[in-house]
Scaffold this active site. Structure first.
Site, PDB file in Angstrom:
ATOM      1  N   LYS A  16       0.969  -0.681  -0.116  1.00 27.00           N
ATOM      2  CA  LYS A  16      -0.144   0.153  -0.054  1.00 27.00           C
ATOM      3  C   LYS A  16       1.042   0.960   0.181  1.00 27.00           C
ATOM      4  CE  LYS A  16      -2.550  -1.239   3.552  1.00 27.00           C
ATOM      5  NZ  LYS A  16      -2.340  -2.743   3.651  1.00 27.00           N
ATOM      6  N   ALA A  39       0.409  -1.222  11.354  1.00 23.34           N
ATOM      7  CA  ALA A  39       1.009  -1.249  10.457  1.00 23.34           C
ATOM      8  C   ALA A  39       1.534  -0.571   9.758  1.00 23.34           C
ATOM      9  CB  ALA A  39      -0.223  -0.114   9.168  1.00 23.34           C
ATOM     10  N   GLY A  40       2.811  -1.100   8.570  1.00 21.52           N
ATOM     11  CA  GLY A  40       4.032  -0.785   8.133  1.00 21.52           C
ATOM     12  C   GLY A  40       4.394  -0.384   7.033  1.00 21.52           C
ATOM     13  N   HIS A  41       4.237   0.790   6.528  1.00 22.42           N
ATOM     14  CA  HIS A  41       3.781   1.163   4.614  1.00 22.42           C
ATOM     15  C   HIS A  41       5.126   1.981   4.322  1.00 22.42           C
ATOM     16  CE1 HIS A  41      -0.851   2.353   5.272  1.00 22.42           C
ATOM     17  NE2 HIS A  41      -0.071   0.843   5.164  1.00 22.42           N
ATOM     18  N   THR A  42       6.081   1.038   3.352  1.00 24.18           N
ATOM     19  CA  THR A  42       7.047   1.450   2.703  1.00 24.18           C
ATOM     20  C   THR A  42       6.998   2.429   1.840  1.00 24.18           C
ATOM     21  OG1 THR A  42       8.406  -0.387   4.293  1.00 24.18           O
ATOM     22  CG2 THR A  42       9.850  -0.101   2.507  1.00 24.18           C
ATOM     23  N   THR A 131       1.178  -7.430  16.717  1.00 21.83           N
ATOM     24  CA  THR A 131       2.882  -6.850  16.711  1.00 21.83           C
ATOM     25  C   THR A 131       3.476  -6.167  18.587  1.00 21.83           C
ATOM     26  OG1 THR A 131       2.141  -4.963  16.450  1.00 21.83           O
ATOM     27  CG2 THR A 131       2.095  -6.386  14.211  1.00 21.83           C
ATOM     28  N   THR A 240      -7.167  -8.238  13.088  1.00 24.38           N
ATOM     29  CA  THR A 240      -6.968  -6.975  13.870  1.00 24.38           C
ATOM     30  C   THR A 240      -7.775  -6.621  14.647  1.00 24.38           C
ATOM     31  OG1 THR A 240      -5.478  -4.946  13.080  1.00 24.38           O
ATOM     32  CG2 THR A 240      -7.413  -5.526  12.109  1.00 24.38           C
ATOM     33  N   SER A 300       7.927  -4.629   8.021  1.00 28.93           N
ATOM     34  CA  SER A 300       7.939  -3.525   8.181  1.00 28.93           C
ATOM     35  C   SER A 300       8.472  -2.903   9.881  1.00 28.93           C
ATOM     36  CB  SER A 300       7.687  -2.549   7.703  1.00 28.93           C
ATOM     37  OG  SER A 300       5.900  -2.395   7.224  1.00 28.93           O
ATOM     38  N   GLY A 303      10.387  -6.603  11.511  1.00 26.20           N
ATOM     39  CA  GLY A 303      10.648  -7.664  10.834  1.00 26.20           C
ATOM     40  C   GLY A 303      10.922  -9.042  10.921  1.00 26.20           C
ATOM     41  N   ARG A 306       7.542 -13.468   7.122  1.00 14.99           N
ATOM     42  CA  ARG A 306       6.230 -13.196   6.632  1.00 14.99           C
ATOM     43  C   ARG A 306       6.217 -14.676   6.020  1.00 14.99           C
ATOM     44  NH1 ARG A 306       6.121  -7.490   3.533  1.00 14.99           N
ATOM     45  NH2 ARG A 306       5.418  -6.368   5.024  1.00 14.99           N
ATOM     46  N   VAL A 413       6.113  -3.578 -11.169  1.00 16.34           N
ATOM     47  CA  VAL A 413       5.967  -4.118 -11.356  1.00 16.34           C
ATOM     48  C   VAL A 413       8.279  -3.979 -11.014  1.00 16.34           C
ATOM     49  CG1 VAL A 413       5.647  -5.105 -13.687  1.00 16.34           C
ATOM     50  CG2 VAL A 413       7.418  -2.513 -13.948  1.00 16.34           C
TER      51      VAL A 413
END
Length: 428
Positions: A16, A39-42, A131, A240, A300, A303, A306, A413
């Site tokens: 996301k 949540a962690g968005h990279t 988490t 969640t 993220s 660590g 997954r 991609v």
């Protein structure tokens, strides 16, 4: 003007951060509507990797206002660690105000005792694989009507009374788990300096969104986690504590459903899951590890590695239905490069009975039915249209679109912002 919801269509971690970052080029306001620092968005921009946990991904667009909505639970300490890091990197001004980053005064505060409870629970039997960020216990306080809304930080005397009542309720539970409850004075001692930074950023989040809609601005409503982790629609109890589906955007941002124009769901070209719970298409052994390494599938936030598996089309069709998806953003297609063949789950079977839907009960008793498709060896990073993709990759995208019964509007991609095939823009 458009109001667009971005929602995860799997178990979260669908990419996301990158997709929201792409769409925020066209957004005036970005609202995170649920979840917390779990949540962690990279984001990868110009080779710079940024991970945000609470702040909306749109923060990297300097002309975009970001809002932390009332459906969120916010750890003030985590929030300002992010703020400080973004300021250090030049993504936020030193003199920060609500015109750049606004926090709903109805969002709830995650406090040290929430994190303590979460951590103690995960050490015992029946751990859910959270988490340990205090998200679940904070939502429990919210529903139990003893939560600390961030607006209460305008009056620390009032906030202390709420904290005292909450700790009184939590104390027996903390002791039963073998923990020592914190003192009210210690909680407030940590909270007071943070409150001084929170209060200038507080706003009526719902009013901000409404004003933007009335001004015909573009609004992006950003979800956290994914459909199959939704408290009502996910693989309960391994979910969640908030509504991660598109419906949560209305309650979490404070607007009615008639104000939403488009809902875009995100799905990887395969599946991943973090934590415990059913995962019917999970792969072990060499193939599972190959997907994990090629996709950098490590949480993220935590660590943790997954769990990985083949794409689950019955689950994806379910996400299309419960979210009312108008389109799918298809991410991490490049991770499958190098495979000679690819499998995709198209149904389930048990004792000779075949069903087209995701089983919600006794999932472990149902075996995935796979369809095998040819893989490809060519690098995809240069592709900017479907015609640039190898034939097998293009056919895979088209087959997923057909089976999911939802148009694919974007194909990622690679991790960089420009490594994207944008087929349809929800803001145009």
């Amino acid at each position: 003007m458009a109001a667009v919801v971005i929602v995860g269509a799997q178990w979260g971690d669908e990419g996301k951060g990158k997709i929201v970052d792409i769409y925020t080029e066209f957004a005036d306001l970005v609202v995170r509507y649920g979840g917390g620092p779990n949540a962690g968005h990279t984001l990868v921009v110009g080779g710079d990797k940024v991970i945000v946990r609470l702040i909306p991904s749109g923060i990297l667009r300097p002309n975009t206002q970001c809002v932390l909505g009332q459906g969120m639970v916010i750890d003030p300490e985590s929030l300002f660690l992010e703020v400080d890091e973004l300021q250090r990197r030049g993504h936020l001004p030193a003199a920060l105000d609500a015109k750049r980053l606004a926090i709903s005064d109805r969002a709830h505060a995650i406090l040290p005792y929430h994190i303590l409870v979460d951590t103690l629970r995960e050490q015992g039997e029946g751990a859910l694989g959270t988490t340990k960020r205090g998200v679940g216990p904070c939502y429990e306080d919210k529903v139990g009507r003893r939560g600390v809304q961030l607006g209460a930080l305008r009056d620390l005397v009032r906030a202390e009374k709420i904290v005292r009542a909450a700790l009184f309720a939590w104390e027996p539970h903390i002791r039963s788990l073998g923990g020592v409850p914190p003192r009210v004075e210690d909680v407030m001692g940590r909270l007071a300096p943070l409150a001084a930074r929170v209060v200038p950023l507080l706003a009526d989040g719902s009013a901000l969104v409404d004003a933007a809609l009335r001004a015909k601005k573009n609004i992006l409503l950003e979800g956290a986690q994914g459909t199959l982790l939704d408290i009502d629609h996910g693989t309960y109890p391994f979910v969640t504590s908030s509504n991660a589906t598109a419906g949560g955007a209305c309650t979490g941002a404070g607007i009615g459903p008639t104000r939403i124009d488009t809902v875009v769901g995100l799905t990887k070209a395969y599946c991943t899951r973090v934590g415990s719970g059913p995962f019917p298409t999970e792969l072990g052994g060499e193939m599972g590890e190959r997907l994990r390494k090629a996709g950098a599938e490590f949480g993220s936030v935590t660590g943790r590695p997954r769990r990985t598996g083949w794409l689950d089309l019955p689950a994806l069709k379910y996400a299309v239905r419960v979210n009312g998806l108008d389109g799918l953003a298809f991410t991490k297609l490049d991770v499958l490069t190098g495979l000679h063949e690819i499998q995709v789950c198209v149904a389930y079977q048990r004792n000779g009975v075949k069903i087209p839907d995701l089983p919600h009960e006794d999932a472990a008793d149902w075996a995935p039915v796979y369809e095998t498709m040819p893989g490809w060896q060519e690098d995809l990073g240069h592709a900017r249209s479907l015609g640039d993709l190898p034939k097998a990759a293009r056919e895979y995208v088209e087959r997923v679109e057909q089976l999911a019964e939802c148009p694919i509007t974007l194909v990622s991609v690679g991790s960089a912002r420009d490594e994207t095939i944008l087929l349809s823009n929800p803001f145009r």
